[in-house]
Write a protein that holds these residues in place. Structure first.
Motif, PDB file in Angstrom:
ATOM      1  N   ASP A 165      35.777  21.571  14.406  1.00  0.00           N
ATOM      2  CA  ASP A 165      35.058  20.659  15.010  1.00  0.00           C
ATOM      3  C   ASP A 165      33.969  21.638  16.136  1.00  0.00           C
ATOM      4  O   ASP A 165      34.611  22.282  16.876  1.00  0.00           O
ATOM      5  N   ASN A 167      31.877  22.041  19.439  1.00  0.00           N
ATOM      6  CA  ASN A 167      32.010  21.631  20.719  1.00  0.00           C
ATOM      7  C   ASN A 167      30.570  21.665  21.456  1.00  0.00           C
ATOM      8  O   ASN A 167      30.079  21.030  22.246  1.00  0.00           O
ATOM      9  N   TRP A 336      36.237  24.442  17.626  1.00  0.00           N
ATOM     10  CA  TRP A 336      37.713  24.620  17.350  1.00  0.00           C
ATOM     11  C   TRP A 336      37.903  24.733  15.780  1.00  0.00           C
ATOM     12  O   TRP A 336      37.306  24.012  14.880  1.00  0.00           O
ATOM     13  N   GLU A 338      40.541  23.711  14.223  1.00  0.00           N
ATOM     14  CA  GLU A 338      41.087  22.508  13.628  1.00  0.00           C
ATOM     15  C   GLU A 338      40.144  21.601  13.745  1.00  0.00           C
ATOM     16  O   GLU A 338      39.306  21.382  14.586  1.00  0.00           O
ATOM     17  N   LEU A 340      39.964  17.375  13.816  1.00  0.00           N
ATOM     18  CA  LEU A 340      40.506  16.145  14.229  1.00  0.00           C
ATOM     19  C   LEU A 340      40.120  15.078  13.056  1.00  0.00           C
ATOM     20  O   LEU A 340      38.927  15.075  13.042  1.00  0.00           O
ATOM     21  N   GLU A 346      40.144  13.974  21.856  1.00  0.00           N
ATOM     22  CA  GLU A 346      39.865  15.220  22.690  1.00  0.00           C
ATOM     23  C   GLU A 346      40.762  16.275  22.062  1.00  0.00           C
ATOM     24  O   GLU A 346      42.125  16.040  21.850  1.00  0.00           O
ATOM     25  N   HIS A 347      40.282  17.541  22.206  1.00  0.00           N
ATOM     26  CA  HIS A 347      41.141  18.806  21.900  1.00  0.00           C
ATOM     27  C   HIS A 347      41.703  19.010  22.932  1.00  0.00           C
ATOM     28  O   HIS A 347      41.193  18.954  24.105  1.00  0.00           O
ATOM     29  N   ASP A 348      43.029  19.456  22.974  1.00  0.00           N
ATOM     30  CA  ASP A 348      43.821  19.674  24.133  1.00  0.00           C
ATOM     31  C   ASP A 348      43.587  21.452  24.919  1.00  0.00           C
ATOM     32  O   ASP A 348      44.056  21.852  25.900  1.00  0.00           O
TER      33      ASP A 348
END
Length: 425
Positions: A165, A167, A336, A338, A340, A346-348
């Motif tokens: 993903d 950002n 990221w 990963e 989603l 949201e990514h943590d």
């Protein structure tokens, strides 16, 4: 659209850029099986353009059809559009001359591509005419030149290569000169000056066009006005052109229509060293202030070589300058590893992965721009299905993302490449 129409009509063929668009159309016409015409105000000047283009390209163009059309004469534009499948509009500044051409295309069934780098004009066309174009089954595609296909399709290329993903995306734009330096035609400068002068128009325009804000990441992109950029090891300053605005429109479309995660975008212009950076900032400030006033714009346009260090001048670049210049746009994507499943989730953790791609090619304004414009027009003519889009006002990445446009550009000396595969930050 009638089969009796010309595939392409080049409007503004006698302009500085238009003459090179004619060259490029002539170069690809046989292999693409295109029937084309040229259009403008003066029969004599159009005939001269065809004669000179024949000499440059080695093609027999003297019998190419000519259409007399004037951007200040609406009825002439309507008659021209009735004869065209795609109008290649090379008449700027578009804030003064573009809207009537767009309107004539929609009302008379001709698709439209232009080479504008003027966000106010481009976004106004989307606000006012997207629905009308959709109803008519007509495609209006702006910024089909160096502004802003390398940036817009470069980001599309990067998002396809990035497996997780994204950002943020940062664009770093470099124009490299040959031994005689860089140069641009004064019409390009005129468009930029009016963009500075009317920059306040953008905020209310965008509020009408996009009433809802995109989701914001918990890890916002940190932008700088100027400085040394470690990702590419160059001195840069914020780029005031249309690239960021165009890419942002494509990002929004992909989120709202294709349900893809949005990301932030920044664009920078690269300079050779800190001295150039300081001087560019100083003169940029002076030009920006003068551009707010009509007398200031007139002064700059009267002495463009003084206010731009010779970069812009009457008559544009020399043949040698066009032959030796190059461009590159480095696209740095961070996000990221990963991916989603939901674009709104949201990514943590902070972004952990980066990828760098690059788009490069010949001189930007008058070599790359005609190549890009003609390949956009060919892709529109041959590949865009009414079943999927049904007309409308689009950016190139909105419309051409799943077409062969990038492959076409690669075959025509515009290079797309991955510089660094994904790696950990």
């Amino acid at each position: 659209m009638s089969d009796e129409r010309y595939d392409f009509v080049v409007l503004g063929a006698t302009g500085f850029t238009g003459q090179f668009v004619v060259d490029e159309v002539a170069r690809v016409a046989d292999q693409e099986k295109l029937k084309f015409a040229v259009a403008g105000r003066s029969m004599e000047k159009l005939q001269k353009v065809l004669t000179e283009s024949s000499q440059r390209t080695g093609k027999e163009l003297e019998e190419t059809p000519i259409i007399i059309a004037d951007v200040k004469n609406v009825s002439s534009l309507e008659e021209m559009c009735k004869k065209a499948k795609v109008v290649l509009n090379c008449v700027g500044p578009y804030r003064f001359y573009g809207e009537d051409v767009v309107k004539a295309c929609i009302e008379n069934g001709a698709h439209h591509v232009d080479i504008s780098g003027e966000p106010q004009y481009l976004e106004k066309m989307q606000l006012l005419y997207s629905g009308k174009a959709r109803e008519a089954g007509v495609y209006i595609v702006g910024a089909c030149g160096f502004d802003s296909v390398p940036a817009d399709m470069g980001v599309a290329f990067a998002t396809e290569q990035f497996k997780g993903d994204l950002n943020s995306v940062e664009l770093f734009i470099s124009l490299e000169a040959g031994p005689d330096g860089l140069a641009g035609n004064v019409t390009t400068l005129e468009s930029a000056l009016h963009g500075f002068a009317h920059a306040a128009e953008l905020k209310p325009l965008r509020k009408s066009l996009y009433p809802n804000r995109l989701p914001r990441s918990k890890y916002p992109l940190k932008t700088r006005m100027a400085g040394f950029m470690p990702d590419i090891q160059k001195w840069c300053l914020i780029f005031q052109g249309s690239d960021r605005a165009i890419v942002n429109r494509s990002v929004r479309y992909n989120y709202e229509v294709n349900l893809q995660r949005p990301f932030e975008v920044a664009a920078y212009a690269c300079v050779p060293n800190f001295f150039y950076l300081a001087v560019t900032l100083l003169f940029g400030l002076i030009v920006g202030i003068l551009a707010k006033f009509s007398f200031g714009r007139a002064l700059i346009l009267k002495y463009p070589h003084i206010f731009t260090f010779g970069v812009f001048k009457q008559g544009g670049p020399s043949k040698k300058q066009m032959e030796t210049g190059t461009f590159s746009i480095t696209v740095v994507g961070k996000g990221w590893k990963e991916k989603l499943p939901d674009a709104d989730t949201e990514h943590d953790t902070a972004p952990d992965t980066q990828m760098i791609v690059r788009v490069s090619g010949p001189e930007a304004g008058y070599v790359a721009t005609p190549i890009v414009m003609v390949q956009c027009a060919c892709t529109l003519l041959k590949e865009i299905s009414q079943d999927k889009f049904r007309g409308g006002v689009y950016t190139t990445a909105m419309l051409f993302r799943e077409t062969s446009l990038i492959e076409r550009l690669i075959k025509n000396n515009i290079k797309f490449e991955v510089v660094k595969e994904q790696f950990s930050l």
